[in-house]
Motif scaffolding. Structure first.
Motif, short mmCIF file in Angstrom:
data_model
loop_
_atom_site.label_atom_id
_atom_site.label_comp_id
_atom_site.label_asym_id
_atom_site.label_seq_id
_atom_site.Cartn_x
_atom_site.Cartn_y
_atom_site.Cartn_z
N TRP A 116 -4.31 13.83 54.77
CA TRP A 116 -3.40 14.93 54.44
C TRP A 116 -2.37 14.51 53.39
N ALA A 117 -2.03 13.23 53.35
CA ALA A 117 -1.16 12.75 52.27
C ALA A 117 -1.89 12.84 50.93
N GLY A 164 -4.80 8.77 56.07
CA GLY A 164 -4.00 9.31 54.96
C GLY A 164 -4.61 10.52 54.28
N VAL A 220 1.37 5.04 53.24
CA VAL A 220 0.70 5.46 54.47
C VAL A 220 -0.63 4.73 54.61
N ALA A 279 -1.84 16.51 49.89
CA ALA A 279 -0.52 16.87 49.38
C ALA A 279 -0.32 16.40 47.95
N ARG A 280 -0.88 15.24 47.61
CA ARG A 280 -0.76 14.76 46.24
C ARG A 280 -1.69 15.49 45.29
N VAL A 314 4.07 7.86 48.55
CA VAL A 314 3.98 8.11 49.99
C VAL A 314 2.56 7.85 50.47
N LYS A 315 1.57 8.34 49.75
CA LYS A 315 0.16 8.15 50.15
C LYS A 315 -0.20 6.67 50.21
N TYR A 362 3.67 12.50 59.61
CA TYR A 362 3.74 11.15 59.05
C TYR A 362 4.09 11.17 57.57
N ILE A 363 3.80 12.25 56.86
CA ILE A 363 4.13 12.31 55.43
C ILE A 363 5.64 12.29 55.24
N LEU A 381 4.62 11.71 45.63
CA LEU A 381 3.65 11.91 46.69
C LEU A 381 2.59 10.82 46.69
#
Length: 307
Positions: A175-176, A173, A241, A179-180, A237-238, A253-254, A234
């Motif tokens: 890259w998730a 996770g 994941v 992104a957050r 989502v994280k 995957y995000i 976000l």
């Protein structure tokens, strides 16, 4: 009245080892204050509809089934890790401000604060991602008082993930998380600085170093609420994941996790656990920023006395 751009406050004269020390102390204080509500937030994010009717239901079921200590599941990982995460975060933030203004003593514009915060969020993800992975997966363990969890702590869980998935198991996770962190910390620092400067103008003649703990805590609360307003979907989502069955591959995957949440729960799924997150952020961010600023003042004052 002093011009706000000429007075950097405690954080403005930081840099190097002082940011690491103050950030570490602030991070530990943040975890102690905020972890129980974070447990509720994570459990609501990862569970589908029907498991919990709301934050209060989640709280009552957790305490009834697992005791009060159930609210502190997974705390060892952030208690150790957040100290390192926050020290890196505040150091990167101070560096980002200095690179834009040319001096650690200068106060940046709020736009520069947002850029420095976003950059700090990217750097912070290197440590924050594995720390939060372990925290989320430990918080997702259910049980009853006295029952043995599958993993007793972050070290055992980390070993298991590495044995099962290799290096991907601990970078799960990442890259998730990035992104957050970008919008989250841009808003976090901007909200804090905006409120602190307004308090300084109203209460301290524009001198932020003269603000007491209460205005600093109030400013920190503004930063904490801003963090979640800017990034909460976000974060959902994280969490999903990082609690999935296996580490994802690639970057798609995000979006895939976001589509899965939307299909299951609609747009409301992206805000499950939002209220405990905001409630948690008020005392947690208040303690974080006030502790950081006051520790920085003490370190700066001690350094001046030695010179």
């Amino acid at each position: 009245m002093a011009d706000a751009r000429e007075d950097g406050g405690a954080g403005g004269t930081g840099g190097g080892w002082k940011d690491f020390v103050a950030g570490s102390v602030a991070g530990a204080a943040q975890v102690v204050v905020g972890h129980p509500l974070d447990t509720i937030k994570v459990r609501m994010q990862i569970e589908g509809p029907g498991v919990f009717r709301g934050p209060v239901d989640c709280l009552l079921k957790t305490v009834r089934n697992e005791g009060l200590l159930g609210m502190y599941k997974g705390m060892a990982s952030p208690l150790v890790g957040i100290a390192a995460v926050n020290s890196l975060l505040f150091w990167a933030y101070s560096l980002g401000k200095t690179l834009q203004t040319g001096s650690p003593a200068a106060t940046p514009t709020l736009g520069q604060v947002a850029i420095a915060g976003a950059g700090a969020g990217v750097v912070n993800s290197v440590l924050a991602s594995p720390v939060e992975l372990l925290k989320v997966r430990l918080q997702a363990q259910y049980g009853s008082p006295g029952s043995a969890p599958a993993f007793r702590g972050p070290v055992a869980l980390a070993r298991h993930l590495v044995r099962q998935f290799g290096a991907r198991g601990i970078a799960w996770g990442f890259w998730a998380t990035v992104a957050r962190e970008i919008p989250a910390y841009a808003a976090f620092y901007t909200g804090f600085e905006f409120a602190k400067r307004r308090f300084a103008q109203a209460l301290a003649g524009g001198d932020a170093d003269r603000l007491g703990p209460l205005p600093l805590m109030a400013s920190g609360s503004v930063g904490g609420v801003s963090y979640w307003v800017a990034s909460y979907p976000l974060d959902v989502v994280k969490s999903r994941v990082q609690n999935s069955a296996a580490p994802p591959r690639g970057l798609g995957y995000i979006a895939a996790a976001a589509r899965e949440i939307a299909a299951e729960q609609g747009w409301r799924g992206f805000f499950r656990g939002f209220s405990p997150s905001v409630l948690r952020s008020i005392p947690a961010a208040a303690v974080t920023f006030a502790t950081y600023e006051l520790v920085m003042r003490a370190l700066n004052s001690g350094q001046r006395q030695l010179q």
